[in-house]
Motif scaffolding. Structure first.
Motif, mmCIF file in Angstrom:
data_model
loop_
_atom_site.group_PDB
_atom_site.id
_atom_site.type_symbol
_atom_site.label_atom_id
_atom_site.label_comp_id
_atom_site.label_asym_id
_atom_site.label_seq_id
_atom_site.Cartn_x
_atom_site.Cartn_y
_atom_site.Cartn_z
ATOM 1 N N GLU A 1 5.763 -119.788 -53.951
ATOM 2 C CA GLU A 1 5.058 -121.061 -53.908
ATOM 3 C C GLU A 1 6.054 -122.202 -53.678
ATOM 4 O O GLU A 1 7.120 -122.259 -54.279
ATOM 5 N N GLY A 2 5.683 -123.107 -52.781
ATOM 6 C CA GLY A 2 6.534 -124.247 -52.462
ATOM 7 C C GLY A 2 7.356 -124.082 -51.204
ATOM 8 O O GLY A 2 7.851 -125.063 -50.664
ATOM 9 N N THR B 1 -2.750 -130.481 -39.543
ATOM 10 C CA THR B 1 -2.777 -131.344 -40.724
ATOM 11 C C THR B 1 -1.336 -131.680 -41.091
ATOM 12 O O THR B 1 -0.393 -131.129 -40.511
ATOM 13 N N PRO B 2 -1.123 -132.575 -42.065
ATOM 14 C CA PRO B 2 0.261 -132.841 -42.486
ATOM 15 C C PRO B 2 1.003 -131.609 -42.981
ATOM 16 O O PRO B 2 2.234 -131.562 -42.914
ATOM 17 N N ARG B 3 0.272 -130.581 -43.450
ATOM 18 C CA ARG B 3 0.927 -129.354 -43.916
ATOM 19 C C ARG B 3 0.810 -128.200 -42.930
ATOM 20 O O ARG B 3 1.536 -127.215 -43.045
ATOM 21 N N HIS B 4 -0.096 -128.284 -41.959
ATOM 22 C CA HIS B 4 -0.287 -127.225 -40.964
ATOM 23 C C HIS B 4 0.184 -127.731 -39.600
ATOM 24 O O HIS B 4 -0.441 -128.624 -39.019
ATOM 25 N N LEU B 5 1.287 -127.176 -39.127
ATOM 26 C CA LEU B 5 1.844 -127.555 -37.827
ATOM 27 C C LEU B 5 1.487 -126.485 -36.810
ATOM 28 O O LEU B 5 1.800 -125.300 -36.992
ATOM 29 N N LEU C 1 3.574 -125.829 -44.456
ATOM 30 C CA LEU C 1 4.623 -126.437 -45.260
ATOM 31 C C LEU C 1 4.188 -126.506 -46.717
ATOM 32 O O LEU C 1 3.005 -126.706 -47.020
ATOM 33 N N ASN C 2 5.165 -126.354 -47.610
ATOM 34 C CA ASN C 2 4.929 -126.525 -49.051
ATOM 35 C C ASN C 2 3.704 -125.713 -49.496
ATOM 36 O O ASN C 2 2.693 -126.261 -49.954
#
Length: 238
Positions: A61-62, A97-101, A119-120
């Motif tokens: 995680e992370g 999204t900001p976390r899915h590139l 990400l994260n």
């Protein structure tokens, strides 16, 4: 005479080489023709497909994770689709999204690779992911499923070592500064300075003025008393 013999030998060798080359070319052409005529040996035409292997991944995680699948479009540039996720047996196409590139890379003229980087990551990212493409002929192709498991985060050993190195470096850099400040704040030892410089030590003698003045005050006589006369008035009837 010898020159004529050498010339004939050279011409005969040239003819032999030419005959060998001609025979080799005929042999190669015959082999290729046989391969072409044998059923099943012809090159298969390009067929649209999604190339992705089934796998299971474990991510702490992370951290970040990257998924990829190859799209063999065969020149059909009107396809749509990409990476998606199954939620309660329902496939949902994922968008940026900001976390899915989401990005792609062209390998050949007829194929392209789709990438999705998360990400994260968190526990909510655990699940089933798949690459699905819809073609212009109303057909679709699905890649193999990827099982993603997000595990408990573990502290990185390298990060601990880096933190310790930074703390030690900061302590070493601050030590000379603290030593200099302490030396400026502490009073200087004049006695040791005089001995080191070779100058004679000067002694300070204080006079006992207070004791002498106190002794003189004890020898003084008290001042004489003043006697006042009394006046008495007598009456004639007395």
């Amino acid at each position: 005479m010898l020159t004529g013999l050498c010339e004939r030998e050279r011409l005969s060798q040239v003819h032999r080489v030419r005959r060998c080359v001609t025979k080799g070319l005929f042999l190669l052409s015959g082999i290729f023709s046989a391969i072409y005529l044998i059923p099943g040996c012809k090159a298969d035409p390009c067929s649209p497909n999604v190339l992705a292997s089934r796998k299971t991944i474990y991510i702490p995680e992370g951290q970040s994770v990257s998924l990829s699948c190859e799209i063999q479009h065969c020149g059909d540039l009107g396809w749509k689709g990409g990476w998606g996720r199954y939620t309660e047996n329902t496939f949902t196409l994922l968008g940026p999204t900001p976390r899915h590139l989401l990005y792609n890379k062209t390998l050949l003229q007829e194929s392209i690779v789709l990438y999705m980087k998360i990400l994260n990551t968190s526990r909510l990212d655990s699940g089933i992911y798949q690459c699905r493409i819809n073609w212009t002929n109303n057909q679709s192709s699905n890649g193999h499923i990827t099982y993603m498991n997000i595990t408990e985060a573990t502290p990185a050993a390298g990060r601990k070592i880096l933190t310790r190195m930074l703390v030690c470096s900061g302590a070493l850099l601050c030590f000379p500064v603290v030593l200099g400040v302490a030396r400026c704040l502490c009073p200087k030892d004049t006695q040791s300075t005089d001995v080191a410089s070779g100058r004679p030590k000067t002694e300070v003698v204080y006079a006992a003025l207070a004791l002498e003045a106190r002794g003189r005050a004890s020898k003084r006589q008290p001042p004489p008393c003043t006697i006042y006369s009394s006046v008495q008035i007598l009456h004639p009837n007395a």
